[in-house]
Design a protein around this motif. Structure first.
Motif, mmCIF file in Angstrom:
data_model
loop_
_atom_site.group_PDB
_atom_site.id
_atom_site.type_symbol
_atom_site.label_atom_id
_atom_site.label_comp_id
_atom_site.label_asym_id
_atom_site.label_seq_id
_atom_site.Cartn_x
_atom_site.Cartn_y
_atom_site.Cartn_z
ATOM 1 N N ARG A 66 0.842 -1.211 0.000
ATOM 2 C CA ARG A 66 0.000 0.000 0.000
ATOM 3 C C ARG A 66 0.871 1.253 0.000
ATOM 4 N N GLN A 67 1.917 1.251 0.808
ATOM 5 C CA GLN A 67 2.815 2.404 0.873
ATOM 6 C C GLN A 67 3.538 2.612 -0.453
ATOM 7 N N ALA A 68 3.992 1.519 -1.057
ATOM 8 C CA ALA A 68 4.713 1.617 -2.326
ATOM 9 C C ALA A 68 3.793 2.128 -3.437
ATOM 10 N N ALA A 69 2.543 1.673 -3.456
ATOM 11 C CA ALA A 69 1.605 2.146 -4.480
ATOM 12 C C ALA A 69 1.377 3.642 -4.352
ATOM 13 N N LYS A 70 1.246 4.112 -3.120
ATOM 14 C CA LYS A 70 1.026 5.547 -2.909
ATOM 15 C C LYS A 70 2.252 6.350 -3.355
ATOM 16 N N LEU A 71 3.447 5.864 -3.014
ATOM 17 C CA LEU A 71 4.665 6.559 -3.417
ATOM 18 C C LEU A 71 4.826 6.550 -4.938
ATOM 19 N N CYS A 72 4.536 5.416 -5.578
ATOM 20 C CA CYS A 72 4.648 5.331 -7.034
ATOM 21 C C CYS A 72 3.643 6.247 -7.720
ATOM 22 N N SER A 73 2.470 6.409 -7.132
ATOM 23 C CA SER A 73 1.483 7.311 -7.741
ATOM 24 C C SER A 73 1.912 8.770 -7.616
ATOM 25 N N LEU A 74 2.890 9.031 -6.756
ATOM 26 C CA LEU A 74 3.465 10.376 -6.642
ATOM 27 C C LEU A 74 4.716 10.525 -7.492
ATOM 28 N N GLY A 75 5.080 9.456 -8.225
ATOM 29 C CA GLY A 75 6.217 9.535 -9.141
ATOM 30 C C GLY A 75 7.487 8.889 -8.638
ATOM 31 N N ALA A 76 7.434 8.125 -7.564
ATOM 32 C CA ALA A 76 8.640 7.497 -7.011
ATOM 33 C C ALA A 76 9.138 6.384 -7.926
ATOM 34 N N THR A 77 10.463 6.272 -8.027
ATOM 35 C CA THR A 77 11.097 5.201 -8.785
ATOM 36 C C THR A 77 11.463 4.070 -7.831
ATOM 37 N N ASP A 78 12.003 2.980 -8.372
ATOM 38 C CA ASP A 78 12.433 1.871 -7.521
ATOM 39 C C ASP A 78 13.543 2.312 -6.564
ATOM 40 N N ASP A 79 14.427 3.188 -7.030
ATOM 41 C CA ASP A 79 15.482 3.697 -6.152
ATOM 42 C C ASP A 79 14.892 4.533 -5.017
ATOM 43 N N ASP A 80 13.862 5.312 -5.314
ATOM 44 C CA ASP A 80 13.189 6.094 -4.277
ATOM 45 C C ASP A 80 12.531 5.180 -3.253
ATOM 46 N N LEU A 81 11.923 4.090 -3.726
ATOM 47 C CA LEU A 81 11.302 3.130 -2.810
ATOM 48 C C LEU A 81 12.350 2.487 -1.915
#
Length: 195
Positions: A66-81
């Protein structure tokens, strides 16, 4: 999502975890070796300290999806995750393989952002208008003027869009197949002085 935003969220997440109670003086770790010895020990240790990572990655938890989906919807990359979860990027790739929910959450979150960028590129390619407000001062008085601003079509965006959507017609290199037979026929003209 900017790296500073991810770093701030990761720092806040780490700060919300319960702090570790310091060990009594009798159980405290020995003093660090001199600088040269510390570097040598780190290079030969072969552990997490030698790799520059924060240590053994935490076990995967279901709420990470859930956290990763929210971050990705804000434009986060795998490195950001990886920075957010305080793990290595390889761990993120491993989690995508091992946990279907995590992989699906990343795909969904990144898909939303990709769709938004696609819509924006399309609007930029065909041109668009939007309502906006201009605020200025005149003789010390603040004036707010609402108006409709038009953005004309952008040729570069249109070419990019067409090259990706219709590559067979718009790519830079076109393959032309010149097949068939070629017949050359020599014709002698009556007024030609050479026999």
């Amino acid at each position: 999502m900017s790296r500073s935003t991810v770093a701030a969220v990761a720092a806040a997440r780490r700060a919300s975890k319960p702090s570790v109670v310091p060990a009594p003086a009798a159980m405290a770790e020995p003093a660090a070796p001199p600088a040269g010895e510390a570097e040598e020990a780190a290079s030969t240790a072969g552990g997490a300290a030698a790799r520059g990572t924060p240590g053994r990655p935490p076990k995967y938890r279901d709420d990470f999806a859930r956290q990763a989906a929210k971050l990705c919807s804000l434009g986060a990359t795998d490195d950001d995750l990886a920075e957010f979860f305080a793990v290595n990027a390889r761990t993120i790739r491993r989690w995508k393989v091992e946990h279907e929910a995590f992989c699906g959450a990343l795909r969904l979150g990144k898909g939303l952002v990709d769709d938004q960028v696609e819509r924006s590129l399309y609007q930029r390619a065909v041109g668009y208008s939007c309502d906006t407000v201009k605020i200025f001062t005149h003789q010390g008085q603040v004036i707010r003027a609402e108006y409709r601003e038009h953005y004309p079509p952008d040729t570069t965006a249109a070419i990019f869009w067409l090259k990706n959507r219709r590559p067979e017609q718009w790519r830079d290199k076109q393959d032309l197949n010149h097949g068939g037979n070629l017949t050359v026929e020599l014709v002698k003209f009556a007024d030609d002085p050479n026999p």
